[in-house]
Design a protein around this motif. Structure first.
Motif, PDB file in Angstrom:
ATOM      1  N   PHE A  24      -5.565  12.867 -15.431  1.00  0.00           N
ATOM      2  CA  PHE A  24      -6.933  13.146 -14.991  1.00  0.00           C
ATOM      3  C   PHE A  24      -7.548  11.942 -14.284  1.00  0.00           C
ATOM      4  CE2 PHE A  24      -6.851  16.932 -17.689  1.00  0.00           C
ATOM      5  CZ  PHE A  24      -7.629  17.806 -16.948  1.00  0.00           C
ATOM      6  N   LEU A  25      -7.298  10.739 -14.779  1.00  0.00           N
ATOM      7  CA  LEU A  25      -7.833   9.544 -14.114  1.00  0.00           C
ATOM      8  C   LEU A  25      -7.246   9.389 -12.715  1.00  0.00           C
ATOM      9  CD1 LEU A  25      -7.855   6.971 -17.052  1.00  0.00           C
ATOM     10  CD2 LEU A  25      -9.847   7.946 -15.890  1.00  0.00           C
ATOM     11  N   MET A  26      -5.950   9.645 -12.567  1.00  0.00           N
ATOM     12  CA  MET A  26      -5.342   9.575 -11.238  1.00  0.00           C
ATOM     13  C   MET A  26      -5.891  10.663 -10.337  1.00  0.00           C
ATOM     14  SD  MET A  26      -1.357   8.424 -11.846  1.00  0.00           S
ATOM     15  CE  MET A  26      -0.854   9.964 -12.580  1.00  0.00           C
ATOM     16  N   ALA A  27      -6.121  11.864 -10.908  1.00  0.00           N
ATOM     17  CA  ALA A  27      -6.683  12.964 -10.121  1.00  0.00           C
ATOM     18  C   ALA A  27      -8.076  12.627  -9.605  1.00  0.00           C
ATOM     19  CB  ALA A  27      -6.734  14.237 -10.966  1.00  0.00           C
ATOM     20  N   ILE A  28      -8.805  11.798 -10.347  1.00  0.00           N
ATOM     21  CA  ILE A  28     -10.145  11.374  -9.927  1.00  0.00           C
ATOM     22  C   ILE A  28     -10.063  10.215  -8.936  1.00  0.00           C
ATOM     23  CG2 ILE A  28     -12.277  10.272 -10.755  1.00  0.00           C
ATOM     24  CD1 ILE A  28     -11.849  11.872 -13.398  1.00  0.00           C
ATOM     25  N   ALA A  29      -9.161   9.268  -9.189  1.00  0.00           N
ATOM     26  CA  ALA A  29      -9.099   8.051  -8.367  1.00  0.00           C
ATOM     27  C   ALA A  29      -8.691   8.341  -6.928  1.00  0.00           C
ATOM     28  CB  ALA A  29      -8.119   7.057  -8.993  1.00  0.00           C
ATOM     29  N   MET A  30      -7.721   9.221  -6.739  1.00  0.00           N
ATOM     30  CA  MET A  30      -7.212   9.462  -5.385  1.00  0.00           C
ATOM     31  C   MET A  30      -8.278  10.015  -4.448  1.00  0.00           C
ATOM     32  SD  MET A  30      -6.025  11.710  -2.966  1.00  0.00           S
ATOM     33  CE  MET A  30      -5.573  13.250  -3.749  1.00  0.00           C
ATOM     34  N   LEU A  85       4.981   3.041  -9.840  1.00  0.00           N
ATOM     35  CA  LEU A  85       4.874   3.346  -8.413  1.00  0.00           C
ATOM     36  C   LEU A  85       3.577   4.083  -8.108  1.00  0.00           C
ATOM     37  CD1 LEU A  85       5.992   3.403  -5.560  1.00  0.00           C
ATOM     38  CD2 LEU A  85       7.364   5.406  -6.185  1.00  0.00           C
ATOM     39  N   ALA A  86       3.169   4.961  -8.999  1.00  0.00           N
ATOM     40  CA  ALA A  86       1.903   5.677  -8.809  1.00  0.00           C
ATOM     41  C   ALA A  86       0.730   4.704  -8.751  1.00  0.00           C
ATOM     42  CB  ALA A  86       1.698   6.691  -9.929  1.00  0.00           C
ATOM     43  N   MET A  87       0.727   3.698  -9.636  1.00  0.00           N
ATOM     44  CA  MET A  87      -0.356   2.723  -9.657  1.00  0.00           C
ATOM     45  C   MET A  87      -0.367   1.865  -8.393  1.00  0.00           C
ATOM     46  SD  MET A  87      -2.080   3.274 -12.416  1.00  0.00           S
ATOM     47  CE  MET A  87      -1.741   5.008 -12.035  1.00  0.00           C
ATOM     48  N   ILE A  88       0.819   1.421  -7.964  1.00  0.00           N
ATOM     49  CA  ILE A  88       0.903   0.610  -6.741  1.00  0.00           C
ATOM     50  C   ILE A  88       0.431   1.420  -5.532  1.00  0.00           C
ATOM     51  CG2 ILE A  88       2.510  -0.529  -5.153  1.00  0.00           C
ATOM     52  CD1 ILE A  88       4.191  -1.293  -7.606  1.00  0.00           C
ATOM     53  N   SER A  89       0.842   2.665  -5.475  1.00  0.00           N
ATOM     54  CA  SER A  89       0.472   3.515  -4.343  1.00  0.00           C
ATOM     55  C   SER A  89      -1.027   3.774  -4.300  1.00  0.00           C
ATOM     56  CB  SER A  89       1.242   4.839  -4.417  1.00  0.00           C
ATOM     57  OG  SER A  89       2.637   4.624  -4.383  1.00  0.00           O
ATOM     58  N   LEU A  90      -1.617   4.049  -5.469  1.00  0.00           N
ATOM     59  CA  LEU A  90      -3.071   4.244  -5.522  1.00  0.00           C
ATOM     60  C   LEU A  90      -3.818   2.986  -5.101  1.00  0.00           C
ATOM     61  CD1 LEU A  90      -3.967   6.334  -8.710  1.00  0.00           C
ATOM     62  CD2 LEU A  90      -4.459   6.898  -6.325  1.00  0.00           C
ATOM     63  N   ALA A  91      -3.303   1.825  -5.507  1.00  0.00           N
ATOM     64  CA  ALA A  91      -3.931   0.563  -5.113  1.00  0.00           C
ATOM     65  C   ALA A  91      -3.872   0.382  -3.595  1.00  0.00           C
ATOM     66  CB  ALA A  91      -3.252  -0.604  -5.823  1.00  0.00           C
ATOM     67  N   SER A 117      -1.741   5.745   4.436  1.00  0.00           N
ATOM     68  CA  SER A 117      -0.906   6.926   4.259  1.00  0.00           C
ATOM     69  C   SER A 117       0.321   6.646   3.402  1.00  0.00           C
ATOM     70  CB  SER A 117      -0.472   7.459   5.628  1.00  0.00           C
ATOM     71  OG  SER A 117       0.285   8.634   5.499  1.00  0.00           O
ATOM     72  N   ILE A 118       0.862   5.442   3.490  1.00  0.00           N
ATOM     73  CA  ILE A 118       1.988   5.080   2.625  1.00  0.00           C
ATOM     74  C   ILE A 118       1.561   5.213   1.164  1.00  0.00           C
ATOM     75  CG2 ILE A 118       3.502   3.215   1.875  1.00  0.00           C
ATOM     76  CD1 ILE A 118       3.418   2.189   4.788  1.00  0.00           C
ATOM     77  N   GLY A 119       0.389   4.655   0.844  1.00  0.00           N
ATOM     78  CA  GLY A 119      -0.115   4.764  -0.521  1.00  0.00           C
ATOM     79  C   GLY A 119      -0.372   6.207  -0.917  1.00  0.00           C
ATOM     80  N   PHE A 120      -1.022   6.967  -0.047  1.00  0.00           N
ATOM     81  CA  PHE A 120      -1.368   8.351  -0.367  1.00  0.00           C
ATOM     82  C   PHE A 120      -0.131   9.206  -0.604  1.00  0.00           C
ATOM     83  CE2 PHE A 120      -1.877  12.714   1.214  1.00  0.00           C
ATOM     84  CZ  PHE A 120      -2.843  13.176   0.346  1.00  0.00           C
ATOM     85  N   HIS A 121       0.833   9.156   0.314  1.00  0.00           N
ATOM     86  CA  HIS A 121       1.978  10.061   0.218  1.00  0.00           C
ATOM     87  C   HIS A 121       2.941   9.670  -0.900  1.00  0.00           C
ATOM     88  CE1 HIS A 121       0.702  11.356   4.320  1.00  0.00           C
ATOM     89  NE2 HIS A 121       1.090  12.522   3.832  1.00  0.00           N
ATOM     90  N   TYR A 122       3.136   8.390  -1.130  1.00  0.00           N
ATOM     91  CA  TYR A 122       3.993   8.008  -2.244  1.00  0.00           C
ATOM     92  C   TYR A 122       3.318   8.344  -3.573  1.00  0.00           C
ATOM     93  CZ  TYR A 122       7.913   5.903   0.215  1.00  0.00           C
ATOM     94  OH  TYR A 122       9.051   5.733   0.958  1.00  0.00           O
ATOM     95  N   TYR A 123       2.001   8.180  -3.628  1.00  0.00           N
ATOM     96  CA  TYR A 123       1.281   8.586  -4.834  1.00  0.00           C
ATOM     97  C   TYR A 123       1.421  10.087  -5.067  1.00  0.00           C
ATOM     98  CZ  TYR A 123      -2.463  10.520  -7.579  1.00  0.00           C
ATOM     99  OH  TYR A 123      -3.149  11.270  -8.497  1.00  0.00           O
ATOM    100  N   GLU A 124       1.190  10.882  -4.045  1.00  0.00           N
ATOM    101  CA  GLU A 124       1.250  12.335  -4.197  1.00  0.00           C
ATOM    102  C   GLU A 124       2.629  12.792  -4.640  1.00  0.00           C
ATOM    103  OE1 GLU A 124      -1.020  15.203  -3.641  1.00  0.00           O
ATOM    104  OE2 GLU A 124      -2.164  13.507  -4.407  1.00  0.00           O
ATOM    105  N   THR A 125       3.667  12.182  -4.088  1.00  0.00           N
ATOM    106  CA  THR A 125       5.031  12.536  -4.471  1.00  0.00           C
ATOM    107  C   THR A 125       5.270  12.262  -5.952  1.00  0.00           C
ATOM    108  OG1 THR A 125       5.825  12.002  -2.242  1.00  0.00           O
ATOM    109  CG2 THR A 125       7.470  12.137  -3.982  1.00  0.00           C
ATOM    110  N   VAL A 126       4.927  11.068  -6.387  1.00  0.00           N
ATOM    111  CA  VAL A 126       5.156  10.690  -7.784  1.00  0.00           C
ATOM    112  C   VAL A 126       4.224  11.463  -8.715  1.00  0.00           C
ATOM    113  CG1 VAL A 126       5.124   8.781  -9.421  1.00  0.00           C
ATOM    114  CG2 VAL A 126       5.983   8.409  -7.122  1.00  0.00           C
TER     115      VAL A 126
END
Length: 410
Positions: A24-30, A85-91, A117-126
């Motif tokens: 849920f926190l990741m769903a809010i942060a992105m 990887l999700a945390m790095i991508s969100l950052a 976009s690198i951050g967004f797409h790698y985050y979404e994948t993970v």
């Protein structure tokens, strides 16, 4: 060292440190970063760099290149956990959003968009992989609906602040981008410091996975990416270019969309659980055929901005049913295939996204209505594919063509 907690033991943790809380926190942060970036983008590029339809097409082509290369996630997770990887991508997404207004030229905008976009797409994948690994199959549709609602709620707050303060306080693009990116980074910091690493019971295959029995899922992903690009690139751009809507007006439109998604997403999740993925996707694609055909009518028959706004809202509501594609894959997949297949599927989803925005940007200059007609045709193809999903998909029963047949060799 960060503590590693098996998923089965996570229920003993305090609520604020559990896997579902992290999702849920990741769903809010992105969306705090990405949705704010999107809301201001069309006005920003027109005012700062005088973009036209072709320029916006090239921007989105650049934005989708990392999505096409999302298969690289398979290589990255050989060396780090998906959660890391999700945390790095969100950052990365938060940092890029905060810096967006620092590059008010076409070249600068393309550069910062690529980084974001690198951050967004790698985050979404993970993120998709973690959701399907951490959520139980019998609860996945409902929980995915709630996660969509949470993301919509976070975006609603961000958009509400923009609407109320943009003109009242004469805000700048730089200020809004920096605040939204900073909030994403603050949530990432909390997740890194407070959350343990969660370990799912099924180890993920850390190599390229392309299985014949997933072919329908791959085809639906390809069509979804092609169709969605037309909406993402041109729907809001049309409202600015054709009807002259300002930042606060575009944001109001998105606010209505978010409220609708907050209310309807959990309901849609329950509907997918009750009626099945095939029926849910068929309903979605019939709706999208209608919406895109009416979009074309705005140009062919001169219909007004009110219809454009209604179609924008309806389109986003139908897109919320995309969770049915996730749960369809969850039902047919080997548990260890989820992470590598999420990466492969993201790449397949973005094959068309790499060339369509730039190509259709030129077609837009000639006939915007034809661009939306093509989207309606893509939705019709998606409908035909969705009707091949069985009522109860599972390994060995991935499509109606595989009924009664033994599961193919893997």
């Amino acid at each position: 060292m960060t503590r590693i907690v098996p998923l089965a033991q996570a229920r003993s943790l305090p609520v604020y440190r559990r896997p579902l809380t992290l999702l849920f926190l990741m769903a809010i942060a992105m969306p705090l970063s990405f949705a704010t970036w999107s809301a201001l983008l069309n006005n920003f590029v027109v005012e700062a760099a005088q973009f036209d339809g072709s320029d916006i097409g090239w921007l989105h082509t650049v934005r989708e290149i990392p999505g096409f290369l999302a298969v690289g996630v398979i290589f990255v997770i050989m060396f780090m956990r998906e959660q890391t990887l999700a945390m790095i991508s969100l950052a990365m997404l938060g940092i890029a959003t905060a810096m967006t207004a620092w590059f008010p030229t076409m070249g600068g905008i393309l550069f910062i968009t690529l980084f974001s976009s690198i951050g967004f797409h790698y985050y979404e994948t993970v993120n998709q992989s973690l959701q399907l690994q951490w959520l139980r199959k019998d609860r996945a549709p409902q929980m995915l609906g709630l996660l969509v609602a949470a993301a919509s709620g976070a975006t609603l707050v961000a958009y509400g602040v923009i609407v109320l303060t943009w003109r009242a306080y004469d805000l700048s693009y730089n200020f809004v981008y920096m605040v939204s990116g900073g909030l994403t980074l603050a949530i990432v910091a909390y997740c890194v410091l407070m959350m343990p690493h969660f370990e799912a019971p099924d180890p993920q295959t850390k190599k390229f996975v392309l299985r014949r029995r997933y072919w329908l899922y791959y085809a639906l992903q390809f069509m979804s990416g092609a169709r969605r690009q037309i909406f993402v690139v041109f729907a809001a751009f049309m409202m600015v270019e054709r009807f002259g809507l300002g930042v606060d007006q575009i944001t109001r439109l998105m606010l209505v969309t978010l409220v609708a998604n907050m209310v309807l997403a959990p309901i849609l999740g329950r509907a997918v659980h009750r009626f099945g993925e095939r029926n849910a996707m068929a309903f979605e694609y019939i709706g999208l055929i209608t919406v895109f055909a009416l979009y074309g009518g705005i140009y062919w028959f001169g219909w007004g901005a009110v219809l454009g706004g209604v179609l924008y809202i309806a389109n986003n509501i139908f897109f919320a049913l995309a969770l049915a594609l996730k749960t369809y894959f969850q039902k047919i997949a080997d548990p260890g295939d989820i992470a590598p297949t999420a990466a492969v599927a993201f790449t397949i989803n973005h094959i068309a996204a790499v060339f369509l925005p730039a190509l259709l940007g030129y077609l837009w200059l000639l006939s915007p209505g034809v661009v939306f007609a093509l989207a309606a045709c893509m939705a019709a193809i998606s409908l035909a594919l969705a009707l091949m999903i069985p009522r109860h998909p599972e390994p060995g029963n991935e499509t109606i063509l595989s009924r009664g047949l033994p599961s193919p060799a893997r």
